[in-house]
Scaffold this motif. Structure first.
Motif, PDB file in Angstrom:
ATOM      1  N   GLU A  84      32.820  -4.647  -2.786  1.00  0.00           N
ATOM      2  CA  GLU A  84      33.220  -5.396  -3.984  1.00  0.00           C
ATOM      3  C   GLU A  84      32.129  -6.332  -4.479  1.00  0.00           C
ATOM      4  O   GLU A  84      32.141  -6.742  -5.634  1.00  0.00           O
ATOM      5  N   HIS A  85      31.179  -6.709  -3.630  1.00  0.00           N
ATOM      6  CA  HIS A  85      30.108  -7.600  -4.065  1.00  0.00           C
ATOM      7  C   HIS A  85      29.118  -6.858  -4.968  1.00  0.00           C
ATOM      8  O   HIS A  85      29.227  -5.635  -5.160  1.00  0.00           O
ATOM      9  N   GLU A  86      28.158  -7.582  -5.515  1.00  0.00           N
ATOM     10  CA  GLU A  86      27.188  -7.003  -6.443  1.00  0.00           C
ATOM     11  C   GLU A  86      25.770  -6.994  -5.875  1.00  0.00           C
ATOM     12  O   GLU A  86      24.791  -6.869  -6.628  1.00  0.00           O
ATOM     13  N   VAL A  87      25.619  -7.100  -4.577  1.00  0.00           N
ATOM     14  CA  VAL A  87      24.299  -7.143  -3.946  1.00  0.00           C
ATOM     15  C   VAL A  87      23.774  -5.723  -3.782  1.00  0.00           C
ATOM     16  O   VAL A  87      24.313  -4.939  -2.997  1.00  0.00           O
ATOM     17  N   THR A  88      22.734  -5.384  -4.525  1.00  0.00           N
ATOM     18  CA  THR A  88      22.166  -4.047  -4.487  1.00  0.00           C
ATOM     19  C   THR A  88      20.879  -4.016  -3.663  1.00  0.00           C
ATOM     20  O   THR A  88      20.315  -5.056  -3.314  1.00  0.00           O
ATOM     21  N   ALA A  89      20.412  -2.814  -3.381  1.00  0.00           N
ATOM     22  CA  ALA A  89      19.119  -2.664  -2.708  1.00  0.00           C
ATOM     23  C   ALA A  89      18.022  -3.311  -3.545  1.00  0.00           C
ATOM     24  O   ALA A  89      17.109  -3.954  -3.009  1.00  0.00           O
ATOM     25  N   ARG A  90      18.090  -3.153  -4.857  1.00  0.00           N
ATOM     26  CA  ARG A  90      17.096  -3.768  -5.739  1.00  0.00           C
ATOM     27  C   ARG A  90      17.137  -5.289  -5.642  1.00  0.00           C
ATOM     28  O   ARG A  90      16.081  -5.941  -5.558  1.00  0.00           O
ATOM     29  N   MET A  91      18.333  -5.879  -5.648  1.00  0.00           N
ATOM     30  CA  MET A  91      18.440  -7.337  -5.538  1.00  0.00           C
ATOM     31  C   MET A  91      17.899  -7.822  -4.202  1.00  0.00           C
ATOM     32  O   MET A  91      17.180  -8.828  -4.147  1.00  0.00           O
ATOM     33  N   GLU A  92      18.241  -7.116  -3.125  1.00  0.00           N
ATOM     34  CA  GLU A  92      17.738  -7.506  -1.811  1.00  0.00           C
ATOM     35  C   GLU A  92      16.217  -7.478  -1.794  1.00  0.00           C
ATOM     36  O   GLU A  92      15.566  -8.387  -1.266  1.00  0.00           O
TER      37      GLU A  92
END
Length: 222
Positions: free
Chosen positions: A176-184
């Motif tokens: 449900e969160h919005e943390v993507t590989a790109r954001m990381e």
């Protein structure tokens, strides 16, 4: 969503790696037939999650949380247009070349069913290194790749088994969160103010990224 190719590499001596013996497994090529995928073991000791695939610099690569590396064919195509040269499947050292799937935009903890049995879980983006730059052969590649942030995704193995080119890919769990590989990737490279947001991904987040995020929060708040 489909697996275009499964790519493995053998140890190769090159002049551009920091690996003590001068070896790298980044030159990965598509293989035919089924390939066994399983959790390899702890980072620093274990290598790739794919049978027959070499990981030479165990300090930075391989291990359970970086068992498999995936790149979207669409991102390779975009680089082809930008640089005016061809990139075959496996050119970025990826184990899996996919189509129809936003790999860099995949959420940490997102799980993919590949074929009928293998389940993989997204853990982080891929940090570019000088070996990657030497392999691609583009001046300033680390900086350019970082700026674009089409990072692909590292994955851990949740359910082992066999995969092969042509297998369908199904997202079987979407956090449900919005943390993507790109954001990381951006949080751990150029936008460290994003680090506190990574903690929303919980235990699915790569342990090194989770430790960096907690350290940032302790020092600066979040």
């Amino acid at each position: 969503m489909r697996l275009l190719s499964v790519n493995v590499g053998r140890p190769k001596a090159v002049p551009y790696t920091e690996q003590p013996e001068g070896l790298t497994g980044i030159d990965k090529r598509p293989v035919e037939g089924p390939v066994r995928v399983a959790a390899p073991g702890p980072k620093g000791v274990a290598g790739s999650g794919l049978a027959g695939d070499a990981v030479c610099h165990l300090r930075h690569h391989g291990g359970d949380d970086q068992a498999v590396y995936a790149v979207a064919r669409e991102d390779l195509d975009d680089w082809e247009r930008e640089l005016g040269r061809a990139f075959a499947d496996g050119s970025f050292g990826e184990n899996l070349t996919t189509t129809g799937l936003d790999v860099s935009g995949a959420r940490i903890g997102e799980r993919w069913l590949i074929g009928s049995e293998v389940v993989l879980e997204v853990t982080s983006g891929r940090i570019p290194c000088l070996t990657f730059q030497g392999h691609v052969g583009e001046k300033g590649w680390v900086r350019r790749f970082t700026r674009k942030a089409a990072t692909g995704a590292y994955l851990r193995v949740i359910v082992p088994g066999e995969i092969r080119a042509g297998d369908p890919i199904e997202i079987v769990h979407l956090p449900e969160h919005e943390v993507t590989a790109r954001m990381e990737f951006q949080a751990t490279t150029t936008h460290r103010e994003l680090l506190p947001r990574l903690l929303a991904a919980g235990d699915a987040l790569h342990p090194e990224a989770r430790a960096a995020a907690r350290k940032y929060v302790e020092k600066y708040g979040g």
